[in-house]
Design a protein around this motif. Structure first.
Motif, short mmCIF file in Angstrom:
data_model
loop_
_atom_site.label_atom_id
_atom_site.label_comp_id
_atom_site.label_asym_id
_atom_site.label_seq_id
_atom_site.Cartn_x
_atom_site.Cartn_y
_atom_site.Cartn_z
N ARG A 1 -1.98 -13.25 -10.84
CA ARG A 1 -2.06 -14.66 -11.22
C ARG A 1 -2.35 -14.73 -12.71
O ARG A 1 -3.40 -14.27 -13.16
N LEU A 2 -1.43 -15.29 -13.44
CA LEU A 2 -1.61 -15.49 -14.87
C LEU A 2 -2.21 -16.87 -15.13
O LEU A 2 -1.92 -17.83 -14.41
N SER A 3 -3.02 -16.94 -16.18
CA SER A 3 -3.59 -18.21 -16.62
C SER A 3 -3.26 -18.42 -18.09
O SER A 3 -3.13 -17.46 -18.85
N CYS A 4 -3.14 -19.66 -18.47
CA CYS A 4 -2.92 -20.01 -19.87
C CYS A 4 -3.82 -21.19 -20.18
O CYS A 4 -3.61 -22.30 -19.67
N GLY B 1 11.09 -18.63 -5.23
CA GLY B 1 10.60 -18.18 -3.93
C GLY B 1 9.50 -17.13 -4.03
O GLY B 1 8.86 -16.82 -3.03
N ARG B 2 9.28 -16.59 -5.23
CA ARG B 2 8.24 -15.57 -5.41
C ARG B 2 7.11 -16.04 -6.33
O ARG B 2 5.97 -15.66 -6.14
N PHE B 3 7.46 -16.84 -7.32
CA PHE B 3 6.47 -17.31 -8.30
C PHE B 3 6.21 -18.80 -8.08
O PHE B 3 7.09 -19.55 -7.68
N THR B 4 4.97 -19.20 -8.41
CA THR B 4 4.59 -20.61 -8.32
C THR B 4 3.82 -21.00 -9.57
O THR B 4 2.83 -20.34 -9.93
N ILE B 5 4.27 -22.06 -10.21
CA ILE B 5 3.57 -22.57 -11.39
C ILE B 5 2.75 -23.80 -10.99
O ILE B 5 3.17 -24.59 -10.13
N SER B 6 1.58 -23.92 -11.59
CA SER B 6 0.74 -25.08 -11.34
C SER B 6 -0.08 -25.36 -12.60
O SER B 6 -0.13 -24.53 -13.52
N ARG B 7 -0.69 -26.52 -12.65
CA ARG B 7 -1.51 -26.85 -13.81
C ARG B 7 -2.71 -27.66 -13.37
O ARG B 7 -2.68 -28.38 -12.36
N ASP B 8 -3.77 -27.57 -14.16
CA ASP B 8 -4.99 -28.35 -13.96
C ASP B 8 -5.26 -29.05 -15.29
O ASP B 8 -5.70 -28.42 -16.25
N LYS C 1 -7.33 -27.99 -18.49
CA LYS C 1 -6.36 -27.68 -19.55
C LYS C 1 -5.80 -26.27 -19.39
O LYS C 1 -5.73 -25.48 -20.34
N THR C 2 -5.40 -25.97 -18.18
CA THR C 2 -4.91 -24.63 -17.87
C THR C 2 -3.67 -24.71 -17.01
O THR C 2 -3.56 -25.57 -16.13
N VAL C 3 -2.73 -23.82 -17.29
CA VAL C 3 -1.54 -23.67 -16.46
C VAL C 3 -1.57 -22.27 -15.86
O VAL C 3 -2.03 -21.32 -16.50
N TYR C 4 -1.12 -22.17 -14.62
CA TYR C 4 -1.18 -20.92 -13.88
C TYR C 4 0.23 -20.48 -13.46
O TYR C 4 1.13 -21.30 -13.29
N LEU C 5 0.35 -19.17 -13.27
CA LEU C 5 1.58 -18.63 -12.69
C LEU C 5 1.18 -17.62 -11.64
O LEU C 5 0.68 -16.53 -11.96
#
Length: 126
Positions: free
Chosen positions: A19-22, A66-73, A77-81
């Motif tokens: 899980r990546l965070s930005c 189908g394998r990756f999911t992007i989301s944000r909060d 102030k963070t986006v996730y992968l």
């Protein structure tokens, strides 16, 4: 001015997950569409995923659907992968980018992103 800092990269075996965070600072985070791109050695920077300002719209590159999911909060102030079922072809430096709100938004076009993080390395072993 928006500053982006990616984290969460590392070494993982094929079939595993990361899980990546930005994290963003400066600017108004909710005014930016956010995207993840990746670049392998000797290759162009490739679109991976993007998410609209409010988080209701998401877009994916064909190789990760189908394998990756992007989301944000937007509060944090963070986006996730979230990356599942990783394979060696996913090995690359992953960058997050911020694209200003616009009627001419183009999520997959890296030229439309004004701000970039420094990148985080993802290595998938076979």
């Amino acid at each position: 001015q928006v500053e982006l800092v990616e984290s969460g990269g590392g070494l993982v075996q094929a079939g595993g997950s990361l899980r990546l965070s930005c994290a963003a600072s400066g600017g108004t985070f909710s005014s930016y569409a956010m995207g993840w791109f990746r670049q392998a050695p000797g290759k162009e920077r490739e679109f991976v995923a993007a998410i609209g300002w409010g988080g209701g719209s998401t877009y994916y590159g064909d190789s990760v659907k189908g394998r990756f999911t992007i989301s944000r909060d937007n509060v944090k102030k963070t986006v996730y992968l979230q990356m599942n079922s990783l394979n060696p072809e996913d090995t690359a430096v992953y960058y997050c980018g911020a694209q200003p709100r616009s009627i001419a938004v183009s999520y997959a076009d890296k030229r439309r992103y004004d701000y970039w993080g420094q990148g985080t390395q993802v290595t998938v072993s076979s």
